[in-house]
Design an enzyme around this catalytic site. Sequence first.
Site, PDB file in Angstrom:
ATOM      1  N   SER A 180      22.804  45.654  48.581  1.00 32.33           N
ATOM      2  CA  SER A 180      24.254  45.711  48.654  1.00 32.33           C
ATOM      3  C   SER A 180      24.914  44.553  47.908  1.00 32.33           C
ATOM      4  CB  SER A 180      24.676  45.774  50.115  1.00 32.33           C
ATOM      5  OG  SER A 180      26.037  46.077  50.211  1.00 32.33           O
ATOM      6  N   ASP A 200      31.629  47.086  45.955  1.00 33.18           N
ATOM      7  CA  ASP A 200      30.519  46.142  45.946  1.00 33.18           C
ATOM      8  C   ASP A 200      29.394  46.759  45.099  1.00 33.18           C
ATOM      9  OD1 ASP A 200      29.639  48.106  47.681  1.00 33.18           O
ATOM     10  OD2 ASP A 200      28.777  46.715  49.140  1.00 33.18           O
ATOM     11  N   ARG A 245      15.736  43.295  54.618  1.00 31.26           N
ATOM     12  CA  ARG A 245      16.513  42.619  53.595  1.00 31.26           C
ATOM     13  C   ARG A 245      15.979  41.203  53.445  1.00 31.26           C
ATOM     14  NH1 ARG A 245      22.891  43.441  52.792  1.00 31.26           N
ATOM     15  NH2 ARG A 245      22.230  45.597  52.904  1.00 31.26           N
ATOM     16  N   ASP A 285      26.539  48.184  45.457  1.00 34.77           N
ATOM     17  CA  ASP A 285      25.911  49.488  45.741  1.00 34.77           C
ATOM     18  C   ASP A 285      26.965  50.543  46.076  1.00 34.77           C
ATOM     19  OD1 ASP A 285      26.448  48.403  48.276  1.00 34.77           O
ATOM     20  OD2 ASP A 285      24.820  49.506  49.215  1.00 34.77           O
ATOM     21  N   GLU A 325      35.171  50.044  59.385  1.00 34.35           N
ATOM     22  CA  GLU A 325      34.925  48.732  59.976  1.00 34.35           C
ATOM     23  C   GLU A 325      35.631  47.676  59.139  1.00 34.35           C
ATOM     24  OE1 GLU A 325      30.724  47.934  60.009  1.00 34.35           O
ATOM     25  OE2 GLU A 325      30.587  47.861  57.837  1.00 34.35           O
ATOM     26  N   LYS A 343      29.296  54.479  55.345  1.00 31.93           N
ATOM     27  CA  LYS A 343      30.427  54.040  54.539  1.00 31.93           C
ATOM     28  C   LYS A 343      30.225  54.453  53.078  1.00 31.93           C
ATOM     29  CE  LYS A 343      28.589  49.302  54.474  1.00 31.93           C
ATOM     30  NZ  LYS A 343      27.513  49.370  55.460  1.00 31.93           N
ATOM     31  N   THR A 373      29.237  47.260  66.559  1.00 35.76           N
ATOM     32  CA  THR A 373      29.447  46.856  65.174  1.00 35.76           C
ATOM     33  C   THR A 373      28.414  47.486  64.247  1.00 35.76           C
ATOM     34  OG1 THR A 373      30.055  44.762  66.143  1.00 35.76           O
ATOM     35  CG2 THR A 373      29.850  44.819  63.766  1.00 35.76           C
TER      36      THR A 373
END
Length: 588
Positions: free
Chosen positions: A141, A298, A39, A300, A400, A414, A376
């Site tokens: 994202s 969001d 990213r 994406d 999460e 997700k 996480t």
Amino acid sequence: YQQNPKTYTIVKQVLAEGNAGELQKYFGSRMEFGTAGLRAAMGAGISHMNDLTIIQTTQGFCRYLEKNFSDLKKRGVVIGFDARAHPSSGGSSKRFARLAANTFISQGVPVYLFSDIIPTPFVPYTVTHLKLCAGIMVTASHNPKQDNGYKVYWENGAQIISPHDKGISQAIEENQEPWPQAWDDKLIDSSPLLHDPYAMVNKEYFKDIQKQCFYRNINKETNLKFVHTSVHGVGHKFVQLAFKAFDLSPPFAVPEQKDPDPDFPTVKYPNPEEGKGVLTLSFALAEKDGARIILANDPDADRLAVAEKQESGEWKVFSGNELGALLGWWIFTCWKNNSRDTRAIKDVYMLSSTVSSKILRAIALKEGFHFEETLTGFKWMGNRAKQLMDQGKAVLFAFEEAIGYMCCPAVLDKDGVSAAVITAEMASFLATRNLSLSQQLKAVYDEYGFHVTKASYFICHDPKVIQQLFDNLRNFDGKNTYPKSCGRFKVSGIRDLTTGYDSSQPDQKAILPTSKSSQMITFTFANGGVATMRTSGTEPKIKYYSELCAPPGNSDVEQLKKELDELVNALEKHFFQPEKNKLQRKTE
């Protein structure tokens, strides 16, 4: 020889100006390939996302897959993309996806390349559905508009975890010279190895999520109105289709935000986690059309934020933990009352990450199913869910606190599309009982115990200061001693996932995997509070997450909130020491 005139011109100009600092910015260091893939900002040079770095990354990934799968040329890979674009460097998600496809096809690997923009969860869905070796999604994202990313899924349909990141990273280093026809992406259009899964997935995915639809008759009749925003991203069309699949009337779409726009013109940050700022236009449309509930994806469409109009006329934006509590309660209740699943309750699981609310643990304890926490990030929950499913267990739900929800076993990541329509069905069902989402949330807390949470972060650009801060916590009262208290709050347990220490385990060793490369310490307090401090993998932040859990029957929620506020203030003052460490607070 220049392949991309735009990035070539940028570099030529920097060279002409002789500015070493600027050159360093473009060529100082290669983007790091981690478990989240890549990213970075789009632009010239090896530290940015551009044609060349995408080709190099894909060449490395291709070689790594060839090493791991003898049947790669039979099974192939899937590639999807969002609507991001960066005119000044000529980069766009679609162009990057086509270059990646060209790389695989040049080596005889079949590629399932979506012909149009899709939500991120469609890539892991396709990997699982078509039993492919891997998946790539080109997206950043909810990052700022100049960024892009390259997200990688393994054959199990979950995001990669270590050691794959290291293996791919090494293979990228070894394959930097572009292969002969690397830039010629037109070659793929006539290749028999190119397939378009768009129509098939648009049919099959919406068929699969209907297994989570339990109240079709209520959905048909409901007068509840919803507003949906896709925040200039990819979600609009797919959420409309999901509502149709559940026999719900389509939600009102925020007109200024429903079409993809890589400039995200109406928002400062295209991130629904930022709360009310991103939802301004949604509130206005909801007031106009008399809608009580807002669903926001969001860009994406793998995350979901939800807001509900209260009796007072105020809007409540649910936190990720609150929506996690509601969806966990709902999905379990649906499983218990309607499921044709014959498995015993002892084979039922829910997961959440270690910095998310423990409300699922409280529900699991009372109802008799299993709850597990993971590290996480959804890569951990997706991989763990797959392991459990392979053992014949039912994984009903994972979430999460960063507004990510996995409500449907067909996607091991997700998914904001299925989460949006399942939330809409839950709200429609509750409306027939004259209950709002907020009232039901209170009912969940009344039954399973109140869980109040508070999270924030400090910005710190100096890695040395961060290291010192955590070293101080590990040597608080002399060498190798952690704090025994934090202000007036007594510490009753410590788990350090950087070193692997856990005071609550008989052998003092933590059960969750440890990672020396990132900082993470969790403190348990005598008053039932828990606080975790950790560094962020993608931003210059030290984050904290705190929670106070009360047993069922303790209904003084204001007192709990006050107690948590005081605990957080003590945590900031004694453990972060923002003045001494010159930390910058999160600005609201």
